[in-house]
Design a protein around this motif. Structure first.
Motif, PDB file in Angstrom:
ATOM      1  N   LEU A   1       0.845  -1.193   0.000  1.00 23.86           N
ATOM      2  CA  LEU A   1       0.000   0.000   0.000  1.00 23.86           C
ATOM      3  C   LEU A   1       0.884   1.247   0.000  1.00 23.86           C
ATOM      4  N   VAL A   2       0.644   2.101  -0.980  1.00 21.83           N
ATOM      5  CA  VAL A   2       1.392   3.355  -1.124  1.00 21.83           C
ATOM      6  C   VAL A   2       0.427   4.511  -0.904  1.00 21.83           C
ATOM      7  N   ILE A   3       0.793   5.440  -0.048  1.00 20.47           N
ATOM      8  CA  ILE A   3      -0.068   6.554   0.329  1.00 20.47           C
ATOM      9  C   ILE A   3       0.181   7.768  -0.561  1.00 20.47           C
ATOM     10  N   VAL A   4      -0.905   8.426  -0.940  1.00 20.64           N
ATOM     11  CA  VAL A   4      -0.844   9.752  -1.548  1.00 20.64           C
ATOM     12  C   VAL A   4      -1.508  10.703  -0.562  1.00 20.64           C
ATOM     13  N   ARG A   5      -0.757  11.685  -0.097  1.00 21.53           N
ATOM     14  CA  ARG A   5      -1.299  12.614   0.893  1.00 21.53           C
ATOM     15  C   ARG A   5      -1.021  14.049   0.496  1.00 21.53           C
ATOM     16  N   ASP A   6      -1.722  14.957   1.147  1.00 23.75           N
ATOM     17  CA  ASP A   6      -1.427  16.375   1.032  1.00 23.75           C
ATOM     18  C   ASP A   6      -0.284  16.692   1.996  1.00 23.75           C
ATOM     19  N   GLN A   7       0.506  17.682   1.660  1.00 25.36           N
ATOM     20  CA  GLN A   7       1.668  17.996   2.494  1.00 25.36           C
ATOM     21  C   GLN A   7       1.276  18.448   3.895  1.00 25.36           C
ATOM     22  N   ASP A   8       0.055  18.905   4.072  1.00 26.65           N
ATOM     23  CA  ASP A   8      -0.404  19.343   5.392  1.00 26.65           C
ATOM     24  C   ASP A   8      -0.877  18.183   6.272  1.00 26.65           C
ATOM     25  N   GLN A   9      -1.016  16.995   5.705  1.00 21.68           N
ATOM     26  CA  GLN A   9      -1.488  15.846   6.477  1.00 21.68           C
ATOM     27  C   GLN A   9      -0.317  15.151   7.167  1.00 21.68           C
ATOM     28  N   ASP A  10      -0.556  14.731   8.405  1.00 17.22           N
ATOM     29  CA  ASP A  10       0.491  14.185   9.257  1.00 17.22           C
ATOM     30  C   ASP A  10       0.820  12.743   8.874  1.00 17.22           C
ATOM     31  N   PRO A  11       2.033  12.487   8.379  1.00 20.34           N
ATOM     32  CA  PRO A  11       2.380  11.103   8.006  1.00 20.34           C
ATOM     33  C   PRO A  11       2.386  10.155   9.196  1.00 20.34           C
ATOM     34  N   ALA A  12       2.708  10.655  10.393  1.00 20.76           N
ATOM     35  CA  ALA A  12       2.708   9.796  11.573  1.00 20.76           C
ATOM     36  C   ALA A  12       1.302   9.315  11.899  1.00 20.76           C
ATOM     37  N   GLU A  13       0.310  10.186  11.736  1.00 23.52           N
ATOM     38  CA  GLU A  13      -1.074   9.788  12.002  1.00 23.52           C
ATOM     39  C   GLU A  13      -1.515   8.697  11.032  1.00 23.52           C
ATOM     40  N   ILE A  14      -1.144   8.831   9.773  1.00 25.92           N
ATOM     41  CA  ILE A  14      -1.488   7.817   8.773  1.00 25.92           C
ATOM     42  C   ILE A  14      -0.855   6.478   9.141  1.00 25.92           C
ATOM     43  N   ALA A  15       0.432   6.507   9.477  1.00 32.40           N
ATOM     44  CA  ALA A  15       1.151   5.263   9.784  1.00 32.40           C
ATOM     45  C   ALA A  15       0.611   4.608  11.052  1.00 32.40           C
ATOM     46  N   TRP A  16       0.290   5.397  12.080  1.00 28.63           N
ATOM     47  CA  TRP A  16      -0.231   4.821  13.319  1.00 28.63           C
ATOM     48  C   TRP A  16      -1.620   4.224  13.135  1.00 28.63           C
ATOM     49  N   GLN A  17      -2.472   4.926  12.381  1.00 30.02           N
ATOM     50  CA  GLN A  17      -3.810   4.375  12.167  1.00 30.02           C
ATOM     51  C   GLN A  17      -3.729   3.037  11.447  1.00 30.02           C
TER      52      GLN A  17
END
Length: 449
Positions: free
Chosen positions: A308-324
């Motif tokens: 799974l590869v994430i596409v995010r906005d630069q304002d979104q927290d990568p740590a929150e994505i990874a922890w969820q």
């Protein structure tokens, strides 16, 4: 007075609990692998987690108890009947654990799972409260269909006996459930997270059922759908979740590497907002906007056996994505470095999805909300197929212009992205929900399944 701090995970609809033991140590109950909230709460109070209790083998998240045993030296307390394969203190009905002044007494309360325990917290011989996990909830009881279909009714009958046993506790005793509003493990009617024995005896429809058969019928009738990963995590929690040596990461992946990964079967998961995804996204990507419920829908819609590869906005927290992702046992391969802009700048295709307002809705409508939501009020004539079922039933959706809708737009965009993957075109997503349409049109919503 004993301080019990609820730590609510709004996305999973669960509560963990931190109990100040009065000597710099703490008991934590039903904590997930995402230990950030409990660690923060403990640090603010100068506490060290000394005990980590699990009421049952959780299906909706990876337990953080084993992680606490390794990182903090916490003693894991859990049912002996759960046969966990890592170091823990196995407890049976009536066992007591000395917490240093306070005591924890186990009550066998099977139903949600076979090995389910409730924990009665005692100060000397005075009951302080009871941690009921997935047994007695606010206005409900947790589902009994997560073990095996042929055991659902037997577990429902066990749940009946367990709730009756808990109802024998003092009326003024606080009840601290794990599952609450928003949890797919239960169907509570309100937003309250804690209750008392007396309130539940007076108001919980399941406790007011006149007999066991009525209880079982009512509980089974309340069972809705649930994410497929629920069928896997119980066993992972029994074996013991892997111990993390640091926070989960979301490493950057260059555009060309992502392109090769997609060719080899990887899945892009776009966590940007509905409006951003609509304005431009990588063809074939899956829309799951980052919000509190992200983990549940990731586990429902994204295949665990694909990178799974994430596409995010630069304002979104990568740590929150990874922890969820980590708290439901999902590892992420990384994120597209530079996001959608980098993809477009490299000359790779970008597609759009039409976003419409309530006054622009015309033609066939596909409502992808849960059945209970649809039955409570939907657009006249709207087709219905739950988002969780859509992945396996896309061929049942008419290959015609469609407006896809949910309550606000996030789930609808996820549905549209699945339909686009299956080759559907001329799709639109409603930016809003049925109430917005009713307000604009002046027409009444239909009710019923």
């Amino acid at each position: 007075m004993v301080e019990v701090v609820p730590l609510v995970d709004e996305g999973l609809g669960n509560s963990a609990y931190l109990v100040d033991l009065g000597d710099g140590r703490a008991l934590v109950v039903d904590v997930s692998l995402d230990l950030r909230p409990v660690s923060s709460a403990a640090r603010r109070r100068g506490l060290r987690p000394a005990f980590a209790a699990d009421t049952h083998l959780h299906a909706d998240f990876l337990s953080g108890a084993r992680q606490l045993s390794v990182t903090d030296g916490a003693q894991v307390l859990a049912s002996a009947a759960g046969h966990r394969e890592f170091t823990h203190t196995g407890l049976r009905d009536g066992d007591e654990v000395d917490l240093g002044g306070l005591r924890l007494r186990t009550l066998s309360t099977p139903g949600h799972t076979h090995e389910h325990l409730s924990f009665l917290l005692l100060d000397d011989d005075r009951p302080v409260g009871v941690f009921t996990g997935g047994s007695l909830l606010v206005g409900a009881a947790a589902r009994t269909d997560l073990v095996a279909p042929h055991q659902t009714e037997a577990l429902a009958r066990a749940q009946y006996a367990s709730l009756r046993r808990l109802a024998e506790l003092p009326d003024d005793l606080p009840v601290w459930p794990t599952h609450g509003a928003g949890s797919f493990c239960s169907a509570p009617p309100g937003a309250e997270r804690t209750t008392t024995i007396g309130r539940e005896k007076a108001a919980n429809p399941l406790l007011r059922a006149p007999d066991e058969d009525s209880f079982v019928a009512a509980l089974l009738a309340s069972l809705g759908s649930f994410p497929p990963y629920f069928l896997e995590l119980g066993e992972l929690n029994r074996r013991g979740p892997g111990v993390l040596d640091g926070p989960p990461r979301l490493p950057g992946l260059p555009t060309e590497r992502v392109r090769r990964m997609l060719t080899d079967g990887a899945q892009l998961v776009d966590v940007r907002t509905v409006a951003q995804f609509a304005a431009g996204h990588v063809p074939g990507s899956l829309s799951i906007p980052l919000r509190p419920a992200f983990a549940s829908w990731l586990g429902w819609l994204a295949a665990p056996d694909r990178p799974l590869v994430i596409v995010r906005d630069q304002d979104q927290d990568p740590a929150e994505i990874a922890w969820q992702a980590a708290k439901i046992g999902y590892g992420l391969a990384g994120e597209l470095t530079g996001g959608i802009d980098a993809w477009g700048s490299a000359g790779h295709p970008i597609t759009t999805t039409r976003l419409v307002q309530a006054h622009q809705v015309e033609g066939p409508v596909l409502d992808i909300r849960q059945t209970t939501e649809y039955a409570a009020g939907h657009l006249p004539g709207a087709l219905h197929l739950e988002l969780g079922e859509l992945l396996h039933r896309v061929d049942e959706v008419p290959a015609a212009p469609l407006v896809v809708m949910c309550g606000h737009g996030e789930r609808a965009m996820g549905a549209a992205s699945l339909l686009e993957q299956a080759g559907h075109r001329d799709l639109a997503v409603l930016d809003g929900g049925p109430e917005d349409w009713a307000a604009i049109s002046g027409r009444a919503l239909e009710t019923g399944a």
